[in-house]
Design an enzyme around this catalytic site. Structure first.
Site, short mmCIF file in Angstrom:
data_model
loop_
_atom_site.label_atom_id
_atom_site.label_comp_id
_atom_site.label_asym_id
_atom_site.label_seq_id
_atom_site.Cartn_x
_atom_site.Cartn_y
_atom_site.Cartn_z
N LYS A 77 -54.96 -4.67 18.35
CA LYS A 77 -54.84 -6.13 18.26
C LYS A 77 -53.78 -6.66 19.22
CE LYS A 77 -51.60 -5.81 14.40
NZ LYS A 77 -51.47 -5.77 12.94
N ARG A 79 -49.81 -11.25 0.86
CA ARG A 79 -50.10 -11.95 2.11
C ARG A 79 -51.60 -12.22 2.17
NH1 ARG A 79 -48.07 -9.34 7.79
NH2 ARG A 79 -50.02 -8.26 7.47
N TYR A 96 -28.42 -20.48 35.95
CA TYR A 96 -28.31 -21.64 35.06
C TYR A 96 -27.09 -21.54 34.15
CZ TYR A 96 -32.98 -23.30 36.23
OH TYR A 96 -34.08 -23.78 36.88
C1 LIG Z 1 -50.99 -4.41 12.56
C2 LIG Z 1 -51.58 -3.69 11.44
C3 LIG Z 1 -51.50 -2.28 11.37
C4 LIG Z 1 -50.72 -1.43 12.33
O1 LIG Z 1 -49.35 -1.41 12.00
P1 LIG Z 1 -48.33 -0.45 12.80
O2 LIG Z 1 -47.06 -0.65 12.07
O3 LIG Z 1 -48.27 -0.98 14.19
O4 LIG Z 1 -48.88 0.91 12.74
C5 LIG Z 1 -52.19 -1.66 10.33
N1 LIG Z 1 -52.88 -2.38 9.42
C6 LIG Z 1 -52.94 -3.72 9.45
C7 LIG Z 1 -53.71 -4.43 8.40
C8 LIG Z 1 -52.28 -4.43 10.44
O5 LIG Z 1 -52.32 -5.76 10.45
#
Ligand SMILES: *Cc1c(COP(=O)(O)O)cnc(C)c1O
Length: 332
Positions: A33, A117, A242
């Site tokens: 993702k 969540r 800056y």
């Molecule tokens: C992002 C996510 C993961 C991965 O988490 P990591 O800590 O990067 O391994 C796994 N499951 C869900 C539902 C997520 O949203």
């Protein structure tokens, strides 16, 4: 320009360690993702396929479509399909949204075991299962997400227990698969025997845990480099950039590099930041001009997002996912 390199050997090394942990390559679902945590969605998907990974997890339909050719199984965490697909599974995050999925869609039901969540509550489970059936959806898995897998004094054990209870109950009537582990949970549980693990940050080599584990052997995959725009030699007590936020204490060479917060490098790194080679920043991170005490033509900005996270008082996930799409990514 800012440039990203992706270290294939380190990525494969991390996948070796993850594979040893879960004892099966088939069970690894690589979380891709958010542009593969800033690494580049298609670049990482291609490498994962080359290694032999068959499962991926993404956030949206758009991401799933881009990598469909590389995997046998794709789980979408937060989107609804236009038409059912044979490869793509969709997450049910809310009991009231079951009606929105077209008949025949492959779905996975997220249950809320304590993170509060997303997912259906444990008391809504039976109702959700019958809604899924009425809607004509194809349920494959039930999964949950841990709030505190990387914290020793959190509710990890409690969520784990809730999930195993649920699994026992459901398995009496339905044959489904179950998964709960993210990176931290996978390395926390030496005997993880779940049907699948959803691994993100560990594959990118930036997992940090408050206990000792095989995760210590993981190696960061992404490095950020920038090219020099210009150099100048400054005398003592001249200021740079800056807000004149930096003043020289002696005669020094200061160079400006073609990168900044417009590339997604966090501005919170201003003032104190030092590169892995010990080169200090001179003043603030600007939009796309940042100065360092260096005369090099090319500067390694970072090769371990965890170190940047310390300077910016954040987590490696934010450092990595902030990196913009426009930066060129090259596999080395
Ligand atoms: C992002 C996510 C993961 C991965 O988490 P990591 O800590 O990067 O391994 C796994 N499951 C869900 C539902 C997520 O949203």
């Amino acid at each position: 320009m800012a440039r990203i390199t992706l270290n294939k050997a380190n990525f494969f090394h991390n996948l070796d360690i993850i594979k040893a942990q879960i004892k099966s390559i088939k069970k690894i679902a690589l979380v891709l993702k958010d542009n593969a945590y800033g690494h580049g969605l298609c670049e990482m998907a291609k490498l994962a396929k080359e290694y032999g990974i068959t499962r991926a997890v993404v956030r949206s339909n758009a991401e799933a479509e881009q990598i469909e050719e590389f995997f046998e199984y794709i789980l979408v965490l937060a989107d609804t399909p236009k038409t059912p697909s044979e490869k793509i599974r969709y997450t049910i995050n809310d009991i009231h949204k079951i009606k929105e999925f077209p008949k025949g869609t492959l779905v996975e039901l997220k249950v809320d075991t304590g993170m509060s969540r997303n997912g259906v509550g444990l008391t809504q489970l039976q109702e959700a299962l019958s809604c899924i059936q009425t809607q004509g959806l194809v349920l494959e898995s039930i999964f949950t997400h841990h709030a505190c897998a990387d914290e020793l004094d959190g509710k990890y054990e409690l969520q784990k227990e809730q999930f195993s209870k649920l699994k026992e109950t459901v398995l009496q009537t339905l044959k489904l698969s179950f998964h709960s582990c993210n990176s931290a949970a996978l390395f926390r549980d030496e005997n993880c025997d779940e049907d699948m693990v959803r691994v993100g940050i560990a594959a990118y080599g930036c997992l940090e845990l408050p206990f000792s584990s095989n995760a210590e052997k993981l190696k960061p995959v992404l490095s950020l480099y920038a090219d020099k725009n210009s150099s100048r030699v400054l005398k003592c007590r001249e200021s740079v950039g800056y807000g004149a936020a930096f003043s020289t204490k002696e005669t020094v060479c200061v160079s400006n590099y073609d990168f900044g917060y417009a590339d997604g490098f966090l501005r919170a790194c201003s003032k104190e930041y030092k590169t892995p080679e010990g080169i200090s920043i001179a003043g603030r991170i600007s939009m796309d001009n940042s100065s360092f005490l260096s005369d090099r033509d090319e500067l390694l900005i970072f090769n371990d997002a965890r170190e940047v996270a310390k300077f910016a008082k954040t987590i490696s996930y934010e450092v990595l996912t902030s990196l913009k799409h426009h930066i060129k990514r090259r596999i080395v």
